[in-house]
Design a protein around this motif. Structure first.
Motif, PDB file in Angstrom:
ATOM      1  N   THR A 219       0.814  -1.203   0.000  1.00  0.00           N
ATOM      2  CA  THR A 219       0.000   0.000   0.000  1.00  0.00           C
ATOM      3  C   THR A 219       0.856   1.265   0.000  1.00  0.00           C
ATOM      4  O   THR A 219       2.036   1.218   0.356  1.00  0.00           O
ATOM      5  N   GLY A 220       0.254   2.356  -0.393  1.00  0.00           N
ATOM      6  CA  GLY A 220       0.926   3.647  -0.288  1.00  0.00           C
ATOM      7  C   GLY A 220       0.582   4.341   1.013  1.00  0.00           C
ATOM      8  O   GLY A 220       1.040   5.456   1.275  1.00  0.00           O
ATOM      9  N   LEU A 221      -0.199   3.670   1.845  1.00  0.00           N
ATOM     10  CA  LEU A 221      -0.735   4.277   3.057  1.00  0.00           C
ATOM     11  C   LEU A 221       0.093   3.902   4.279  1.00  0.00           C
ATOM     12  O   LEU A 221       0.139   2.744   4.673  1.00  0.00           O
ATOM     13  N   MET A 222       0.786   4.880   4.862  1.00  0.00           N
ATOM     14  CA  MET A 222       1.504   4.636   6.110  1.00  0.00           C
ATOM     15  C   MET A 222       0.707   5.253   7.243  1.00  0.00           C
ATOM     16  O   MET A 222       0.826   6.429   7.553  1.00  0.00           O
TER      17      MET A 222
ATOM     18  N   GLY B  61      -5.223 -10.382  10.444  1.00  0.00           N
ATOM     19  CA  GLY B  61      -4.652 -11.581   9.832  1.00  0.00           C
ATOM     20  C   GLY B  61      -3.630 -11.363   8.737  1.00  0.00           C
ATOM     21  O   GLY B  61      -3.225 -12.330   8.077  1.00  0.00           O
ATOM     22  N   ALA B  62      -3.194 -10.123   8.506  1.00  0.00           N
ATOM     23  CA  ALA B  62      -2.171  -9.888   7.488  1.00  0.00           C
ATOM     24  C   ALA B  62      -0.866 -10.586   7.878  1.00  0.00           C
ATOM     25  O   ALA B  62      -0.545 -10.715   9.059  1.00  0.00           O
ATOM     26  N   ASP B  63      -0.126 -11.027   6.879  1.00  0.00           N
ATOM     27  CA  ASP B  63       1.159 -11.691   7.113  1.00  0.00           C
ATOM     28  C   ASP B  63       2.344 -10.759   6.872  1.00  0.00           C
ATOM     29  O   ASP B  63       3.472 -11.070   7.262  1.00  0.00           O
ATOM     30  N   GLY B  64       2.094  -9.627   6.215  1.00  0.00           N
ATOM     31  CA  GLY B  64       3.176  -8.690   5.959  1.00  0.00           C
ATOM     32  C   GLY B  64       2.638  -7.344   5.543  1.00  0.00           C
ATOM     33  O   GLY B  64       1.466  -7.203   5.182  1.00  0.00           O
ATOM     34  N   TYR B  65       3.511  -6.320   5.616  1.00  0.00           N
ATOM     35  CA  TYR B  65       3.095  -4.953   5.314  1.00  0.00           C
ATOM     36  C   TYR B  65       4.230  -4.238   4.608  1.00  0.00           C
ATOM     37  O   TYR B  65       5.320  -4.094   5.154  1.00  0.00           O
ATOM     38  N   LEU B  66       3.993  -3.819   3.368  1.00  0.00           N
ATOM     39  CA  LEU B  66       4.982  -3.107   2.555  1.00  0.00           C
ATOM     40  C   LEU B  66       4.373  -1.822   2.006  1.00  0.00           C
ATOM     41  O   LEU B  66       3.178  -1.774   1.708  1.00  0.00           O
ATOM     42  N   LEU B  67       5.221  -0.808   1.847  1.00  0.00           N
ATOM     43  CA  LEU B  67       4.800   0.397   1.156  1.00  0.00           C
ATOM     44  C   LEU B  67       5.149   0.277  -0.321  1.00  0.00           C
ATOM     45  O   LEU B  67       6.097  -0.410  -0.700  1.00  0.00           O
ATOM     46  N   LYS B  68       4.377   0.969  -1.158  1.00  0.00           N
ATOM     47  CA  LYS B  68       4.587   0.873  -2.601  1.00  0.00           C
ATOM     48  C   LYS B  68       5.889   1.520  -3.053  1.00  0.00           C
ATOM     49  O   LYS B  68       6.287   1.344  -4.206  1.00  0.00           O
ATOM     50  N   ASN B  69       6.548   2.247  -2.168  1.00  0.00           N
ATOM     51  CA  ASN B  69       7.841   2.832  -2.548  1.00  0.00           C
ATOM     52  C   ASN B  69       9.007   1.874  -2.299  1.00  0.00           C
ATOM     53  O   ASN B  69      10.168   2.252  -2.478  1.00  0.00           O
ATOM     54  N   CYS B  70       8.701   0.639  -1.889  1.00  0.00           N
ATOM     55  CA  CYS B  70       9.771  -0.337  -1.663  1.00  0.00           C
ATOM     56  C   CYS B  70      10.351  -0.779  -3.008  1.00  0.00           C
ATOM     57  O   CYS B  70       9.710  -0.643  -4.049  1.00  0.00           O
ATOM     58  N   ASP B  71      11.579  -1.297  -2.975  1.00  0.00           N
ATOM     59  CA  ASP B  71      12.140  -1.795  -4.217  1.00  0.00           C
ATOM     60  C   ASP B  71      11.718  -3.251  -4.433  1.00  0.00           C
ATOM     61  O   ASP B  71      11.212  -3.910  -3.534  1.00  0.00           O
ATOM     62  N   PHE B  72      11.934  -3.741  -5.652  1.00  0.00           N
ATOM     63  CA  PHE B  72      11.450  -5.070  -6.024  1.00  0.00           C
ATOM     64  C   PHE B  72      12.081  -6.163  -5.169  1.00  0.00           C
ATOM     65  O   PHE B  72      11.414  -7.130  -4.797  1.00  0.00           O
ATOM     66  N   SER B  73      13.352  -6.020  -4.852  1.00  0.00           N
ATOM     67  CA  SER B  73      14.028  -7.044  -4.048  1.00  0.00           C
ATOM     68  C   SER B  73      13.391  -7.166  -2.674  1.00  0.00           C
ATOM     69  O   SER B  73      13.329  -8.258  -2.099  1.00  0.00           O
ATOM     70  N   GLN B  74      12.895  -6.056  -2.146  1.00  0.00           N
ATOM     71  CA  GLN B  74      12.236  -6.088  -0.837  1.00  0.00           C
ATOM     72  C   GLN B  74      10.900  -6.827  -0.923  1.00  0.00           C
ATOM     73  O   GLN B  74      10.520  -7.563  -0.007  1.00  0.00           O
ATOM     74  N   LEU B  75      10.198  -6.642  -2.035  1.00  0.00           N
ATOM     75  CA  LEU B  75       8.937  -7.371  -2.249  1.00  0.00           C
ATOM     76  C   LEU B  75       9.198  -8.869  -2.306  1.00  0.00           C
ATOM     77  O   LEU B  75       8.492  -9.655  -1.658  1.00  0.00           O
TER      78      LEU B  75
END
Length: 216
Positions: free
Chosen positions: A83-86, A98-112
Motif C-alpha cells: 500500500t501507499g498508506l503509512m 490476519g495480514a502476514d506482511g506490510y509493505l509500502l509501494k515505494n519499496c524496491d522489487f528485491s524487498q517485495l
C-alpha cells in the motif's frame, strides 16, 4: 492474486513477478468486493491462491474489510499488504485482522521478493523503515519507562536476536548469522516475547526501535 484499484500498479507488479520463475499471477481484482467474490469462487473450487497482494485503500471494500472477510470465511491463504498508506491504525488493524506482511509501494522489487519468501516460511514481515516511524503505543500500550524496564530483562544474546528480528530477518537467517540452530532461535524468541510482553514479530520489532536496541 493481486488486488489494487490502480491498473498501472497491478500491471507493474504482474510484470515484475512473472519474470521470476517461482511465481504465477492467477488473477486480479480492482476493488475489495471483487477480490472477495473471486476468492470465494476459488475456495468453492478448492483452488485458493497461495498469496494475495492486497492494497488497503480501495473502493467498495477496503483492505481491512477484505482481511476480515477472509478470516470470517475461513480462507486459507497468506496476505501481504502492499500500500501507499503509512497509517499506524491501519498497520495495527491489518495485523490484527490476519495480514502476514506490510509493505509500502515505494519499496524496491528485491524487498517485495524478500517479504514474499519470508511470509512463505511462516513468518510475519514488516518493512523496516515502517517500523522506524510507527509508535509503540498502539501495539503494546507501554509507556517509555516500562519499555526500558522490560528491555533491561533481556540478555545480550536476546537483544542481538531481537535486533535481527527488527531488521526483518527470518529465523533461518538469524540462526545462520549466529551459528546456532533454528530451534535455539525459536526458544530465544519465546523468552523474549514473554519478557517484553509482545505476541508477534511485528510488536517485537517495534519494541526494539522504541527501546533503542536497534536504530534502522
Amino acid at each position: 492474486m493481486l488486488a489494487d484499484d490502480h491498473v498501472l500498479v497491478r500491471q507493474g507488479i504482474r510484470q515484475l513477478l512473472e519474470v521470476e520463475k517461482d511465481f504465477v499471477i492467477v488473477d486480479e481484482a480492482e476493488n475489495g468486493r471483487e477480490c472477495i467474490e473471486k476468492l470465494i469462487n476459488y475456495q468453492k473450487q478448492n483452488q485458493m491462491p497461495d498469496l494475495l497482494l492486497l492494497d488497503i485503500y480501495m473502493p467498495e471494500k477496503n483492505g481491512i474489510e477484505v482481511l476480515q472477510d477472509i478470516k470470517n470465511n475461513g480462507m486459507n491463504l497468506k496476505v501481504l499488504i502492499v500500500t501507499g498508506l503509512m497509517d499506524e491504525d491501519f498497520l495495527i488493524k491489518a495485523f490484527q485482522s490476519g495480514a502476514d506482511g506490510y509493505l509500502l509501494k515505494n519499496c524496491d522489487f528485491s524487498q517485495l521478493i524478500r517479504a514474499i519468501h519470508i511470509i512463505f516460511q511462516g513468518e510475519k514481515y514488516i518493512q523496516p523503515d515502517i517500523v522506524n516511524v510507527v509508535s509503540i503505543w498502539g501495539m503494546t500500550g507501554l509507556k517509555q519507562d516500562k519499555v526500558m524496564t522490560k528491555a533491561a530483562l533481556l540478555t545480550e544474546r536476546e537483544k542481538e536476536i531481537l535486533m535481527y528480528v527488527a531488521r526483518g530477518m527470518p529465523n533461518k537467517e538469524i540462526a545462520s548469522s549466529l551459528n546456532i540452530t533454528e530451534r535455539t532461535v525459536k526458544n530465544h524468541l519465546f523468552h523474549i516475547f514473554s519478557k517484553i510482553d509482545v505476541y508477534d514479530r511485528t510488536q517485537a520489532a517495534i519494541f526494539a526501535i522504541k527501546s533503542g536496541i536497534i536504530l534502522i
